[in-house]
Design a protein around this motif. Structure first.
Motif, PDB file in Angstrom:
ATOM      1  N   PRO A   5       0.839  -1.206   0.000  1.00  0.00           N
ATOM      2  CA  PRO A   5       0.000   0.000   0.000  1.00  0.00           C
ATOM      3  C   PRO A   5       0.870   1.251   0.000  1.00  0.00           C
ATOM      4  CG  PRO A   5      -0.022  -1.077   2.160  1.00  0.00           C
ATOM      5  CD  PRO A   5       0.670  -2.012   1.229  1.00  0.00           C
ATOM      6  N   HIS A   6       0.392   2.276  -0.690  1.00  0.00           N
ATOM      7  CA  HIS A   6       1.136   3.523  -0.788  1.00  0.00           C
ATOM      8  C   HIS A   6       0.569   4.567   0.168  1.00  0.00           C
ATOM      9  CE1 HIS A   6       3.663   2.542  -4.241  1.00  0.00           C
ATOM     10  NE2 HIS A   6       2.614   1.964  -4.797  1.00  0.00           N
ATOM     11  N   ARG A   7       1.456   5.469   0.595  1.00  0.00           N
ATOM     12  CA  ARG A   7       1.044   6.631   1.376  1.00  0.00           C
ATOM     13  C   ARG A   7       0.903   7.830   0.440  1.00  0.00           C
ATOM     14  NH1 ARG A   7       6.132   6.845   5.063  1.00  0.00           N
ATOM     15  NH2 ARG A   7       6.934   6.550   2.941  1.00  0.00           N
ATOM     16  N   THR A 281      19.630   6.217 -19.480  1.00  0.00           N
ATOM     17  CA  THR A 281      18.259   5.791 -19.779  1.00  0.00           C
ATOM     18  C   THR A 281      17.701   4.950 -18.646  1.00  0.00           C
ATOM     19  OG1 THR A 281      18.883   5.752 -22.126  1.00  0.00           O
ATOM     20  CG2 THR A 281      16.792   4.723 -21.540  1.00  0.00           C
ATOM     21  N   ASP A 282      18.511   4.047 -18.129  1.00  0.00           N
ATOM     22  CA  ASP A 282      18.088   3.244 -16.971  1.00  0.00           C
ATOM     23  C   ASP A 282      17.698   4.137 -15.803  1.00  0.00           C
ATOM     24  OD1 ASP A 282      18.560   0.924 -18.350  1.00  0.00           O
ATOM     25  OD2 ASP A 282      20.329   0.326 -17.196  1.00  0.00           O
ATOM     26  N   ALA A 283      18.512   5.169 -15.549  1.00  0.00           N
ATOM     27  CA  ALA A 283      18.265   6.043 -14.402  1.00  0.00           C
ATOM     28  C   ALA A 283      16.891   6.697 -14.490  1.00  0.00           C
ATOM     29  CB  ALA A 283      19.361   7.105 -14.317  1.00  0.00           C
ATOM     30  N   ALA A 284      16.466   7.062 -15.712  1.00  0.00           N
ATOM     31  CA  ALA A 284      15.157   7.697 -15.880  1.00  0.00           C
ATOM     32  C   ALA A 284      14.018   6.731 -15.576  1.00  0.00           C
ATOM     33  CB  ALA A 284      15.017   8.241 -17.297  1.00  0.00           C
ATOM     34  N   PHE A 285      14.205   5.459 -15.917  1.00  0.00           N
ATOM     35  CA  PHE A 285      13.143   4.469 -15.718  1.00  0.00           C
ATOM     36  C   PHE A 285      13.177   3.830 -14.330  1.00  0.00           C
ATOM     37  CE2 PHE A 285      13.102   4.802 -20.308  1.00  0.00           C
ATOM     38  CZ  PHE A 285      11.763   4.652 -20.624  1.00  0.00           C
ATOM     39  N   ASP A 286      14.310   3.930 -13.640  1.00  0.00           N
ATOM     40  CA  ASP A 286      14.448   3.269 -12.342  1.00  0.00           C
ATOM     41  C   ASP A 286      14.061   4.157 -11.165  1.00  0.00           C
ATOM     42  OD1 ASP A 286      15.338   1.032 -13.650  1.00  0.00           O
ATOM     43  OD2 ASP A 286      17.467   1.334 -13.214  1.00  0.00           O
ATOM     44  N   LEU A 287      13.554   5.344 -11.430  1.00  0.00           N
ATOM     45  CA  LEU A 287      13.146   6.240 -10.355  1.00  0.00           C
ATOM     46  C   LEU A 287      11.946   5.660  -9.597  1.00  0.00           C
ATOM     47  CD1 LEU A 287      13.543   9.526 -12.431  1.00  0.00           C
ATOM     48  CD2 LEU A 287      14.983   8.814 -10.509  1.00  0.00           C
ATOM     49  N   PRO A 288      11.709   6.092  -8.364  1.00  0.00           N
ATOM     50  CA  PRO A 288      10.700   5.425  -7.511  1.00  0.00           C
ATOM     51  C   PRO A 288       9.257   5.816  -7.830  1.00  0.00           C
ATOM     52  CG  PRO A 288      11.723   7.225  -6.312  1.00  0.00           C
ATOM     53  CD  PRO A 288      12.464   7.132  -7.621  1.00  0.00           C
ATOM     54  N   TYR A 289       8.834   5.521  -9.054  1.00  0.00           N
ATOM     55  CA  TYR A 289       7.449   5.787  -9.430  1.00  0.00           C
ATOM     56  C   TYR A 289       6.503   4.860  -8.666  1.00  0.00           C
ATOM     57  CZ  TYR A 289       9.908   7.650 -13.545  1.00  0.00           C
ATOM     58  OH  TYR A 289      10.762   8.325 -14.383  1.00  0.00           O
ATOM     59  N   THR A 290       5.337   5.369  -8.301  1.00  0.00           N
ATOM     60  CA  THR A 290       4.308   4.472  -7.761  1.00  0.00           C
ATOM     61  C   THR A 290       3.648   3.676  -8.876  1.00  0.00           C
ATOM     62  OG1 THR A 290       2.555   6.131  -7.974  1.00  0.00           O
ATOM     63  CG2 THR A 290       3.812   6.110  -5.899  1.00  0.00           C
ATOM     64  N   ARG A 291       3.786   4.161 -10.135  1.00  0.00           N
ATOM     65  CA  ARG A 291       3.160   3.573 -11.323  1.00  0.00           C
ATOM     66  C   ARG A 291       1.633   3.680 -11.277  1.00  0.00           C
ATOM     67  NH1 ARG A 291       6.613   0.904 -14.493  1.00  0.00           N
ATOM     68  NH2 ARG A 291       4.850   0.018 -15.624  1.00  0.00           N
ATOM     69  N   LEU A 292       1.109   4.601 -10.480  1.00  0.00           N
ATOM     70  CA  LEU A 292      -0.340   4.731 -10.294  1.00  0.00           C
ATOM     71  C   LEU A 292      -0.777   6.185 -10.456  1.00  0.00           C
ATOM     72  CD1 LEU A 292      -0.631   2.576  -7.046  1.00  0.00           C
ATOM     73  CD2 LEU A 292      -1.406   1.885  -9.329  1.00  0.00           C
ATOM     74  N   PRO A 293      -2.041   6.406 -10.814  1.00  0.00           N
ATOM     75  CA  PRO A 293      -2.584   7.771 -10.771  1.00  0.00           C
ATOM     76  C   PRO A 293      -2.588   8.286  -9.332  1.00  0.00           C
ATOM     77  CG  PRO A 293      -4.013   6.308 -12.049  1.00  0.00           C
ATOM     78  CD  PRO A 293      -3.022   5.438 -11.347  1.00  0.00           C
ATOM     79  N   HIS A 294      -2.524   9.581  -9.193  1.00  0.00           N
ATOM     80  CA  HIS A 294      -2.584  10.195  -7.864  1.00  0.00           C
ATOM     81  C   HIS A 294      -3.904   9.808  -7.185  1.00  0.00           C
ATOM     82  CE1 HIS A 294      -2.982  13.418  -4.847  1.00  0.00           C
ATOM     83  NE2 HIS A 294      -1.650  13.494  -4.902  1.00  0.00           N
ATOM     84  N   PRO A 295      -3.907   9.635  -5.855  1.00  0.00           N
ATOM     85  CA  PRO A 295      -5.144   9.232  -5.153  1.00  0.00           C
ATOM     86  C   PRO A 295      -6.324  10.165  -5.379  1.00  0.00           C
ATOM     87  CG  PRO A 295      -3.244   8.991  -3.704  1.00  0.00           C
ATOM     88  CD  PRO A 295      -2.744   9.667  -4.945  1.00  0.00           C
ATOM     89  N   LYS A 296      -6.084  11.409  -5.825  1.00  0.00           N
ATOM     90  CA  LYS A 296      -7.201  12.328  -6.069  1.00  0.00           C
ATOM     91  C   LYS A 296      -8.133  11.808  -7.155  1.00  0.00           C
ATOM     92  CE  LYS A 296      -6.472  16.201  -8.303  1.00  0.00           C
ATOM     93  NZ  LYS A 296      -5.934  17.524  -8.665  1.00  0.00           N
ATOM     94  N   TYR A 297      -7.646  10.844  -7.984  1.00  0.00           N
ATOM     95  CA  TYR A 297      -8.469  10.304  -9.066  1.00  0.00           C
ATOM     96  C   TYR A 297      -9.135   8.981  -8.684  1.00  0.00           C
ATOM     97  CZ  TYR A 297      -5.454  13.608 -11.515  1.00  0.00           C
ATOM     98  OH  TYR A 297      -4.766  14.730 -11.889  1.00  0.00           O
TER      99      TYR A 297
END
Length: 652
Positions: A5-7, A281-297
């Protein structure tokens, strides 16, 4: 597998409250985005935000601010310490909003629930003007497709006129064009050191305006001085001549600076950074994305996210050089490939999503089968000005071995829990047909072709011949149609041998520069003989900074300066488009009348005579702009609305 779960603090802050959760009283950079905020590496605002964050800067994002009324969305986060950044969207706002016939699209794929009212036309201009009114002394930096493709004098199809560099109309201070990770970090460093943004003129991959005496280093012998904006307004030949230089310098390893006068000011386009390395290129893709829309949606559907959430982008760039495409103008023609390790890390992240059922929707890129390819001799590439590495012929210096890509496929498919990885991106079949003379490369190419067809097609393989006329295809920078026919024979044979029943789905364009109604009639005849009832089709849409658009507007090929015909009126465009639908009873009378008018009555019997009734339920689609990572027009498989079809028939 299930995701942790994300915060709320796992996303970049979008409100004052979310900034306070991080203990911030101000941000260094505030991004204003025309798209909904999806924290995913396919969404440009998220990539730039995460890149800044990883470099230690405090960055916040305001997605789809309300540009009406009291502008409270533009004031809610206050003043940034360094600058405002404008990220107008993953797609040009006008392509996103309107069809080729300038009619409103059925949905905005980058807005919650596909709503139309979440962004203005030209958000780059609208957002900047509001910010400059509220905070006149805070720098505003433009990025994204909309600004990149409008960095010099350009034709605007929706207003049917030439427009100057977008810096003039917006009032912004600087453009970062192309993929902006490296220039935006350096810009932050320079501003933080105390430099004024008006003095930062030596930053690669940026555009600024200045009076002649304020141009960094003055106008030198190595600079390319383009025809002025005023000259282009007076002469379409001048506009066409400019675009050969603009395209060539966009696709060189060591480009020259471009300078264009507009009134008493000059637009200066600094050369781009070199192509990204695998590590970058790896550095751009390896960032800590949640891979999800913001909870406001929460509870809302974002169509673009639904399309790409189970897909993986394995490289950037495209060396196809298609005349109607903006990928190389934005990402460059040199392929920046990710490492296998980075790709597998992202695949495992996707597999942890709660709704992942074992199927990757796409393991591809701008062109699915260019991963790992590039020049054998980099010194030759460093001197090259060709906009395409594969047109009119495949460059002998190009390494076309798909062996590295096969290794990626095998590694992904062997992961526990992975049932199948599909290739949803477009495939360049001319690369699959090419024989290099190198035994291992040619063997790998044949193996790749068979594996693609047998293991990575979800019943329908997308390819883009775009037309059947070799003259039109040459202007498009696409291979002769005979190569598509050759590939189709291979596709059909492999399906028979493997006991598969799969379809090949070709894309076609009408009204492209150089295309006549006679060419479209021939297209109808040829595709009918191949037993196609076409689905994935579109009218050519002129978009800023493509060679096809310049041909369409100016009437000249920028490379040869020879005249080129284009269908421009709605009546001419619809007359070409209807040939896609030779199999529809309501179109036959129109087609027969048009064939007689253009002197091609010899084709009437073959095109609209008796034809087999197909058992499939194919229906005509208009190719829509793709809500995906590659910024190329693709179908969304949504039928053209019934009222639009009625209007089209009535207009004819």
């Amino acid at each position: 597998m299930t995701s942790e779960p994300h915060r709320l603090s796992d996303w970049l802050p979008t409100t004052k409250k979310e900034m306070q959760l991080r203990g911030w009283d101000e941000a260094d950079v505030i991004l204003f985005s025309g798209d909904a905020y999806v924290d995913h590496p396919s969404f440009g605002a998220a990539v730039i935000g995460r890149t800044l964050e990883a470099a230690g800067w405090r960055v916040a994002i305001v997605p789809q601010p309300d540009w009406h009324g009291d502008f409270r969305d533009f004031k809610k986060l206050g003043r940034p310490r360094l600058f405002f950044g404008i990220a107008p969207g993953c797609m040009d706002s006008m392509v996103n909003k309107y069809t080729a016939n300038r009619r409103l699209r059925s949905e905005d794929a980058y807005s919650p629930d596909g709503r139309h009212d979440c962004r203005p036309e030209y958000p780059t201009i609208v957002y900047t003007q509001i910010l400059k009114r509220l905070y006149p002394n805070v720098p505003v930096v433009l990025g994204g497709i909309e600004a990149s493709m409008r960095r010099l004098t350009h034709y605007d199809y929706w207003q049917d006129r030439l427009r100057r560099c977008i810096l003039y109309d917006s009032g912004a201070d600087l453009i970062i064009y192309g993929m902006g990770e490296r220039p935006i970090i350096r810009l932050c460093d320079e501003l933080s050191s105390g430099r004024s943004i008006s003095d930062i003129q030596d930053l690669p991959q940026t555009v600024y305006i200045a009076t002649e005496d304020r141009i960094e280093g003055g106008v030198g012998p190595d600079d390319i001085v383009l025809h002025s904006h005023e000259e282009c307004l007076e002469s379409k030949k001048a506009e066409a001549e400019n675009y050969r230089h603009i395209e060539e310098e966009s696709n060189k390893m060591s480009a020259r600076r471009l300078i264009q006068q507009t009134g008493k000011y000059f637009t200066v386009v600094n050369p781009p950074y070199p192509p990204m390395t695998t590590a970058e290129t790896d550095a751009a893709f390896d960032l800590p994305y949640t891979r999800l829309p913001h909870p406001k949606y929460k509870g809302k559907r974002i169509p673009a996210y639904e399309m790409i959430k189970h897909s993986i982008n394995i490289h950037r760039g495209c060396f196809g050089g298609c005349a109607f495409c903006t990928i190389s103008a934005h990402q460059g023609k040199f392929i920046a490939s990710r490492s296998k390790e980075s790709i597998l890390r992202e695949v495992k992240e996707v597999m942890r999503l709660d709704d992942f059922k074992g199927y990757l929707s796409d393991l591809g890129g701008p062109s699915a089968n260019m991963y790992g390819m590039g020049g054998k001799n980099k010194q030759i590439c460093a001197k090259c000005k060709r906009p395409s590495c594969i047109h009119p012929q495949i460059c002998p210096n190009l390494d076309t071995d798909p062996g590295k890509l096969l290794d990626i496929y095998h590694a992904v498919d062997s992961l526990p829990g992975m049932k199948k990885s599909f290739i949803g991106s477009g495939v360049r079949y001319d690369l699959l047909l090419h024989r290099s003379g190198d035994t291992e490369t040619d063997r790998n190419t044949q193996e790749y072709t068979r594996e693609l067809i047998c293991r990575h097609v979800s019943g329908r393989l997308k390819v883009a011949p775009e037309h059947t006329s070799d003259h039109v295809l040459h202007l498009m920078r696409k291979p002769p149609f005979s190569q598509f026919e050759q590939f189709k024979r291979i596709f059909d044979r492999i399906n028979r041998e493997s006991g598969l029943r799969q379809q090949i789905i070709p894309y076609f364009i009408s009204s492209h520069p150089g295309c006549s109604e006679s060419d479209m009639a021939e297209l109808a005849l040829i595709t009918k003989r191949l037993d196609f009832q076409l689905e994935q089709i579109q009218d050519f849409t002129p978009t800023p900074m493509t060679i096809s658009t310049e041909m369409w507007y100016t009437g000249y090929d920028p490379y040869t300066m020879e005249p080129v015909f284009s269908a421009k009126s709605q009546q001419e465009k619809l007359a070409q488009r209807m040939f896609f639908f030779w199999y529809k009873p309501e179109e036959r009378a129109h087609i027969e009348r048009e064939l007689r008018r253009i002197g091609r009555a010899d084709l009437i019997k073959d095109i609209i005579g008796s034809h087999p009734v197909k058992s499939t339920h194919h229906s005509p689609y208009e190719r829509q702009p793709s809500p995906n990572k590659n910024h190329r027009a693709e179908p969304d498989r949504k039928a053209q609305p019934r009222d639009v079809r009625r209007r089209n028939r009535r207009d004819r």
